[in-house]
Motif scaffolding. Structure first.
Motif: not given
Ligand code: GRF
Length: 221
Positions: A111-116, A126-135, A158-159, A168-169
């Motif tokens: 299990i990996h905590p991103s949408l591979l 951290e990287r998802a927030i930095e990239a500004g992805v909405k999901f 997840v949003p 939080r994410l």
């Protein structure tokens, strides 16, 4: 009743996904049993979770082995001796050698905590927030020799909210992880997954006509 598929869970830390698997495996109709919890860290909290659940544990420190190959060979011996047929990596922080991965091809889940294939590796939130992805979300996949790659079994989204912190994410994604990992193990252990051309085809038990190319799983609220 058909015998349950003995499964090992490999951990290095907190083991909240292990807990989700242990909880799911209590159900009489769950097709897998957690037969062994193996950690490369003696202080992994997940070991306490396993002990509370009455599951055998083993600690095998990678530091005691000169090479990755030697470490993996020692793990292989433990796994084979314990008679497990499936492996779930659940926060197991070691890269596995191609030889080991090959031995468990189609029988080792991660299990990996991103949408591979987005955000492989560490610090995904951290990287998802930095990239500004909405999901963002999480992925359960069969393990291949390449890190955080391999045929995808299940994903949940997840949003990402504008004021999210990585913590939080992480919490929000973990909730989704705890739902799809047991669901994925259920499918794998009941023999309802097959890999074709690098993709996973799942057979929906409720659909008499057989295999579905794009199964739809319950949305994560
Ligand atoms: C999870 O986010 C999982 O996706 C990743 O490592 C983390 C492990 O958390 N591979 P836990 O030990 O299951 O709480």
């Amino acid at each position: 009743m058909t015998p349950k598929v003995a499964t090992a869970v490999l951990i290095s830390g907190s083991g909240s996904n292990l807990q989700a698997l242990l909880d799911a495996a209590v159900a009489p109709d769950f097709p897998a049993s957690i037969a062994l919890v193996l950690s490369n860290k003696a202080d992994a909290y997940g070991l306490q979770r396993a002990e509370r659940a009455g599951i055998p544990t083993q600690v095998i420190s990678h530091r005691d082995f000169p090479t990755r190959e030697a470490f993996d060979a020692a793990m292989q011996e433990i796994l084979v001796n314990s008679g497990v047929e499936l492996i779930c990596l659940a926060g197991f922080m070691r890269l596995l050698t191609p030889g080991f991965v090959e031995k468990w091809a189609g029988r080792m889940l991660n299990i990996h905590p991103s949408l591979l294939p987005a955000f492989k590796g560490l610090h995904t939130h951290e990287r998802a927030i930095e990239a500004g992805v909405k999901f963002t979300g999480c992925t359960v996949h069969f393990v291949s020799a390449e890190m955080d790659a391999g045929p995808i079994i299940m994903q949940a989204t997840v949003p990402v909210f504008p004021d999210d912190t990585p913590d939080r994410l992480r919490e929000r994604v973990l909730e989704a992880e705890h739902r799809i990992y047991p669901q994925s193990l259920r499918l794998a252990a009941s023999g309802r997954l097959r890999i074709e051309g690098g993709r996973v085809i799942a057979q929906d038990a409720g659909t008499p006509q057989g295999w579905l190319a794009n199964p739809v799983y319950p949305a994560i609220s």
